[in-house]
Design a protein around this motif. Structure first.
Motif, PDB file in Angstrom:
ATOM      1  N   ALA A 119       0.897  -1.151   0.000  1.00 27.79           N
ATOM      2  CA  ALA A 119       0.000   0.000   0.000  1.00 27.79           C
ATOM      3  C   ALA A 119       0.931   1.194   0.000  1.00 27.79           C
ATOM      4  CB  ALA A 119      -0.893   0.028   1.236  1.00 27.79           C
ATOM      5  N   TYR A 191      -5.976  -8.459   1.533  1.00 29.48           N
ATOM      6  CA  TYR A 191      -6.897  -7.800   2.458  1.00 29.48           C
ATOM      7  C   TYR A 191      -8.201  -7.661   1.677  1.00 29.48           C
ATOM      8  CZ  TYR A 191      -2.989  -6.275   5.506  1.00 29.48           C
ATOM      9  OH  TYR A 191      -1.905  -6.202   6.356  1.00 29.48           O
ATOM     10  N   PHE A 203      -2.037   1.665  15.152  1.00 26.03           N
ATOM     11  CA  PHE A 203      -1.172   1.315  14.013  1.00 26.03           C
ATOM     12  C   PHE A 203      -0.695   2.580  13.306  1.00 26.03           C
ATOM     13  CE2 PHE A 203      -0.516   0.547   9.502  1.00 26.03           C
ATOM     14  CZ  PHE A 203       0.142  -0.666   9.437  1.00 26.03           C
ATOM     15  N   ARG A 204      -1.624   3.519  13.101  1.00 30.49           N
ATOM     16  CA  ARG A 204      -1.239   4.767  12.415  1.00 30.49           C
ATOM     17  C   ARG A 204      -0.312   5.600  13.288  1.00 30.49           C
ATOM     18  NH1 ARG A 204      -7.156   6.150   9.695  1.00 30.49           N
ATOM     19  NH2 ARG A 204      -7.274   4.228   8.471  1.00 30.49           N
ATOM     20  N   LYS A 216     -10.417   7.313   4.552  1.00 30.42           N
ATOM     21  CA  LYS A 216     -10.166   6.232   3.594  1.00 30.42           C
ATOM     22  C   LYS A 216     -11.470   5.603   3.091  1.00 30.42           C
ATOM     23  CE  LYS A 216      -5.455   5.259   5.174  1.00 30.42           C
ATOM     24  NZ  LYS A 216      -4.420   4.206   5.370  1.00 30.42           N
TER      25      LYS A 216
HETATM   26  C1  PBG Z   1      -2.270   0.344   5.774  1.00 29.05           C
HETATM   27  C2  PBG Z   1      -2.590  -0.605   6.865  1.00 29.05           C
HETATM   28  C3  PBG Z   1      -3.330  -0.286   8.023  1.00 29.05           C
HETATM   29  C4  PBG Z   1      -3.301  -1.416   8.847  1.00 29.05           C
HETATM   30  C5  PBG Z   1      -2.582  -2.418   8.175  1.00 29.05           C
HETATM   31  N1  PBG Z   1      -2.159  -1.899   6.933  1.00 29.05           N
HETATM   32  C6  PBG Z   1      -3.950   1.000   8.460  1.00 29.05           C
HETATM   33  C7  PBG Z   1      -4.847   1.740   7.574  1.00 29.05           C
HETATM   34  O1  PBG Z   1      -5.450   1.204   6.638  1.00 29.05           O
HETATM   35  O2  PBG Z   1      -4.950   2.944   7.804  1.00 29.05           O
HETATM   36  C8  PBG Z   1      -3.926  -1.480  10.213  1.00 29.05           C
HETATM   37  C9  PBG Z   1      -3.492  -2.565  11.129  1.00 29.05           C
HETATM   38  C10 PBG Z   1      -3.816  -2.362  12.563  1.00 29.05           C
HETATM   39  O3  PBG Z   1      -4.556  -1.440  12.957  1.00 29.05           O
HETATM   40  O4  PBG Z   1      -3.327  -3.163  13.366  1.00 29.05           O
HETATM   41  N2  PBG Z   1      -2.389   0.004   4.490  1.00 29.05           N
END
Ligand code: PBG
Length: 326
Positions: A119, A191, A203-204, A216
């Motif tokens: 991504a 995904y 995560f962010r 998003k």
């Molecule tokens: C980004 C991505 C995200 C997560 C995994 N890959 C965050 C998002 O889509 O903003 C989240 C994983 C988590 O919260 O543990 N492509």
């Protein structure tokens, strides 16, 4: 009463005989956050127990996990702001520390299953998973970028490529790009049903990857939708995915169950950062007991139909398993 269901709950031995689901540590994937540099082990305040590691510490973490019986990992890069741009070019830069680390990990531990993340967001100055133009996330223009990213990751030695971007047509595009470059043995963990969830916050924070503008919702799915996940699953299967994933996990058990019914492919679920953080916070306050609440949460995800679970609790679960506490 002719039927007394309690008879099957009478003793530990009987309960063990009639137990319907058993989650083994080999079914877990531990997410790991990698930073460039040396000697770094940084706590993530919103996700206690999880760290940002430089490669030296990450290798130790993998070694420890292997001893506990965890053999699968998904790796995410924490990229410095100056390296980010609109096209996420650092993702395929020959000096990219994430790709170099994958090589070293597979070199040192060839037996592990190492999964990537495809991504744009960790590398994008816009903080979005796709290319942004005039506030819009472009689909078809993003695909070649994802394709190149996937090929670079396959070349670095990742076993599975993990597209988390939710662009339409990416699985086919990535599959063809991989095959064209001779990586027909590299798998794709898609995904498939990734929701525009509020549970990705920690995560962010870990990646410092929150979108700079907007949200998003034009690419990740609406949390209110269930049947739509079946459209995504059908497409991913047709486009060549090896594993279908639902994300988040605990709040989407119905979707996990639906995909399990609809597909013969293995089903994975991502027990995301916010879902883990809630439990950690409640346990830190002694409002819940970690050693029983955590395995209950993971077992529920497995019971719903997930063959594979990505969770920040992988090591904790494996430890309890090893101690015979499960
Ligand atoms: C980004 C991505 C995200 C997560 C995994 N890959 C965050 C998002 O889509 O903003 C989240 C994983 C988590 O919260 O543990 N492509």
């Amino acid at each position: 009463m002719l039927q007394r269901p309690r008879r099957n709950r009478k003793s530990i031995a009987i309960r063990n005989l009639v137990r319907e689901t058993r989650l083994h540590p080999e079914q877990l994937i531990l997410p790991l956050f990698l930073v460039d540099g040396n000697g770094i082990k940084q706590a993530i305040p919103s996700l206690p127990g999880t760290f940002r590691f430089s490669l030296d510490h990450l290798l130790i973490e993998i070694e420890e996990s292997l001893k506990l019986g965890i053999q699968s990992f998904i790796l995410f890069p924490v990229v410095d702001e100056p390296l980010k741009d609109k096209l996420a070019t650092y993702a395929i830069d020959p000096t990219n520390f994430y790709l170099k680390a994958a090589e070293k990990i597979k070199d040192r531990f060839p037996e592990v299953m190492l999964c990537s993340d495809v991504a744009m967001d960790p590398y994008s100055s816009d903080g979005h998973d796709g290319l942004v133009r005039n506030g819009e996330i472009l689909n078809d223009q993003t695909l070649p970028i994802l394709g190149e990213m996937a090929v670079a990751q396959a070349r670095a030695g990742f076993d599975w490529i993990g597209p988390s971007d939710m662009m339409d047509g990416r699985i086919k595009f990535i599959r063809e790009a991989l095959d064209f470059e001779g990586f027909s043995e590299t798998g794709i963990l898609s995904y498939t049903a990734k929701y525009a969830s509020a549970f990705y916050g920690p995560f962010r924070d870990a990646l410092d990857s929150a979108p700079k503008e907007g949200d998003k919702k034009t690419y990740q799915m609406d949390p209110a939708n269930r049947r739509e996940a079946l459209i995504e699953a059908e497409l991913d299967e047709l486009e060549g995915a090896d594993v279908l994933m639902v994300k988040p996990a605990l709040h989407y058990l119905d979707v996990i169950s639906d995909l399990k019914e609809a597909s013969t492919l293995p089903i994975a679920a991502y027990h995301v950062s916010g879902e883990c953080a809630m439990l950690t916070a409640a346990c830190a306050n002694d409002w819940l007991d970690f050693e029983t609440a955590m395995p209950e949460a993971l077992t529920s995800i497995h019971r719903a139909g997930a063959d594979i679970i990505l969770t920040y609790f992988a090591k904790d679960y494996a430890k309890l398993f090893q101690e015979g506490k499960l």
